[in-house]
Design a protein around this motif. Sequence first.
Motif, PDB file in Angstrom:
ATOM      1  N   THR A 154     -13.258  -1.760  -3.364  1.00 57.85           N
ATOM      2  CA  THR A 154     -14.229  -1.564  -4.444  1.00 57.85           C
ATOM      3  C   THR A 154     -15.641  -1.442  -3.902  1.00 57.85           C
ATOM      4  OG1 THR A 154     -14.398  -3.955  -4.714  1.00 57.85           O
ATOM      5  CG2 THR A 154     -12.808  -2.797  -6.131  1.00 57.85           C
ATOM      6  N   SER A 155     -15.780  -1.140  -2.619  1.00 58.12           N
ATOM      7  CA  SER A 155     -17.107  -1.027  -2.011  1.00 58.12           C
ATOM      8  C   SER A 155     -17.870   0.165  -2.575  1.00 58.12           C
ATOM      9  CB  SER A 155     -16.984  -0.878  -0.496  1.00 58.12           C
ATOM     10  OG  SER A 155     -16.429  -2.040   0.058  1.00 58.12           O
ATOM     11  N   VAL A 156     -19.165   0.001  -2.643  1.00 60.89           N
ATOM     12  CA  VAL A 156     -20.033   1.066  -3.124  1.00 60.89           C
ATOM     13  C   VAL A 156     -20.674   1.723  -1.913  1.00 60.89           C
ATOM     14  CG1 VAL A 156     -22.082   1.597  -4.504  1.00 60.89           C
ATOM     15  CG2 VAL A 156     -20.477  -0.156  -5.285  1.00 60.89           C
ATOM     16  N   TYR A 157     -20.681   3.061  -1.908  1.00 63.72           N
ATOM     17  CA  TYR A 157     -21.340   3.770  -0.824  1.00 63.72           C
ATOM     18  C   TYR A 157     -22.216   4.869  -1.409  1.00 63.72           C
ATOM     19  CZ  TYR A 157     -18.020   7.621  -1.327  1.00 63.72           C
ATOM     20  OH  TYR A 157     -17.294   8.657  -1.807  1.00 63.72           O
ATOM     21  N   GLU A 158     -23.096   5.408  -0.597  1.00 67.23           N
ATOM     22  CA  GLU A 158     -23.979   6.472  -1.046  1.00 67.23           C
ATOM     23  C   GLU A 158     -23.358   7.812  -0.695  1.00 67.23           C
ATOM     24  OE1 GLU A 158     -28.353   7.881   0.151  1.00 67.23           O
ATOM     25  OE2 GLU A 158     -28.227   5.833  -0.614  1.00 67.23           O
ATOM     26  N   SER A 159     -23.170   8.653  -1.699  1.00 71.00           N
ATOM     27  CA  SER A 159     -22.544   9.961  -1.488  1.00 71.00           C
ATOM     28  C   SER A 159     -23.558  10.953  -0.935  1.00 71.00           C
ATOM     29  CB  SER A 159     -21.939  10.478  -2.788  1.00 71.00           C
ATOM     30  OG  SER A 159     -22.974  10.792  -3.695  1.00 71.00           O
TER      31      SER A 159
ATOM     32  N   THR B 121     -26.204   9.551  -4.582  1.00 74.94           N
ATOM     33  CA  THR B 121     -25.735   8.754  -5.705  1.00 74.94           C
ATOM     34  C   THR B 121     -24.815   7.659  -5.200  1.00 74.94           C
ATOM     35  OG1 THR B 121     -25.769  10.750  -7.064  1.00 74.94           O
ATOM     36  CG2 THR B 121     -24.536   8.872  -7.922  1.00 74.94           C
ATOM     37  N   SER B 122     -24.959   6.462  -5.733  1.00 76.45           N
ATOM     38  CA  SER B 122     -24.075   5.365  -5.359  1.00 76.45           C
ATOM     39  C   SER B 122     -22.785   5.476  -6.161  1.00 76.45           C
ATOM     40  CB  SER B 122     -24.736   4.015  -5.626  1.00 76.45           C
ATOM     41  OG  SER B 122     -25.839   3.846  -4.767  1.00 76.45           O
ATOM     42  N   VAL B 123     -21.651   5.450  -5.464  1.00 74.78           N
ATOM     43  CA  VAL B 123     -20.354   5.549  -6.111  1.00 74.78           C
ATOM     44  C   VAL B 123     -19.419   4.478  -5.562  1.00 74.78           C
ATOM     45  CG1 VAL B 123     -20.522   8.021  -6.581  1.00 74.78           C
ATOM     46  CG2 VAL B 123     -19.551   7.261  -4.443  1.00 74.78           C
ATOM     47  N   THR B 124     -18.456   4.072  -6.382  1.00 73.84           N
ATOM     48  CA  THR B 124     -17.439   3.123  -5.955  1.00 73.84           C
ATOM     49  C   THR B 124     -16.167   3.911  -5.678  1.00 73.84           C
ATOM     50  OG1 THR B 124     -18.396   1.395  -7.322  1.00 73.84           O
ATOM     51  CG2 THR B 124     -16.117   1.069  -6.600  1.00 73.84           C
ATOM     52  N   GLN B 125     -15.638   3.763  -4.483  1.00 71.38           N
ATOM     53  CA  GLN B 125     -14.426   4.487  -4.122  1.00 71.38           C
ATOM     54  C   GLN B 125     -13.677   3.681  -3.080  1.00 71.38           C
ATOM     55  OE1 GLN B 125     -15.018   8.602  -3.247  1.00 71.38           O
ATOM     56  NE2 GLN B 125     -13.095   8.799  -2.173  1.00 71.38           N
TER      57      GLN B 125
END
Length: 151
Positions: free
Chosen positions: A25-30, A34-38
């Motif tokens: 469930t980590s959030v990273y910057e695409s 944009t910050s997304v959870t993937q």
Amino acid sequence: MSTLLADTIRKTGGSLGVDIRVKNTSVYESDGGTSVTQNLVQGLVKGWAGVNGAATPTTLDSYNVASLTDVSDGIVQTNFTSAFSTANHCTAATMETEDGSNANYMYSQILIDRSAETTTRVEINTGYRAGDTSGWGNYWSYYHLTSGDLA
């Protein structure tokens, strides 16, 4: 928001790079910022191989590959070291072949036999060329990668 800048991250009492974890469930910057959870782990390649498709196939290089099984001319099973959670993993492949005139070509017409696919193997058929229905044969080399959830 704070920013952490570091050259090395270590677990307390651990050595370089030990037990650094990325949760599903980590959030990273695409790419667009944009910050997304993937789930990062699901998107990684879990196995790949470069295979010399001669009479006795051998790996040129690989990751998570225990062995190869020569099923018949042009048909090779890649046996994975770590099993997938289901047989529904995804494999993509391409091959390089020589047609007797010493001219190399790249083909993407590789057949992956879904009926022979299990959690521990994928079967790749490199023997068919468009317009050639004379039979199966061994080819110089092919390359494949497999994604999916490991067990």
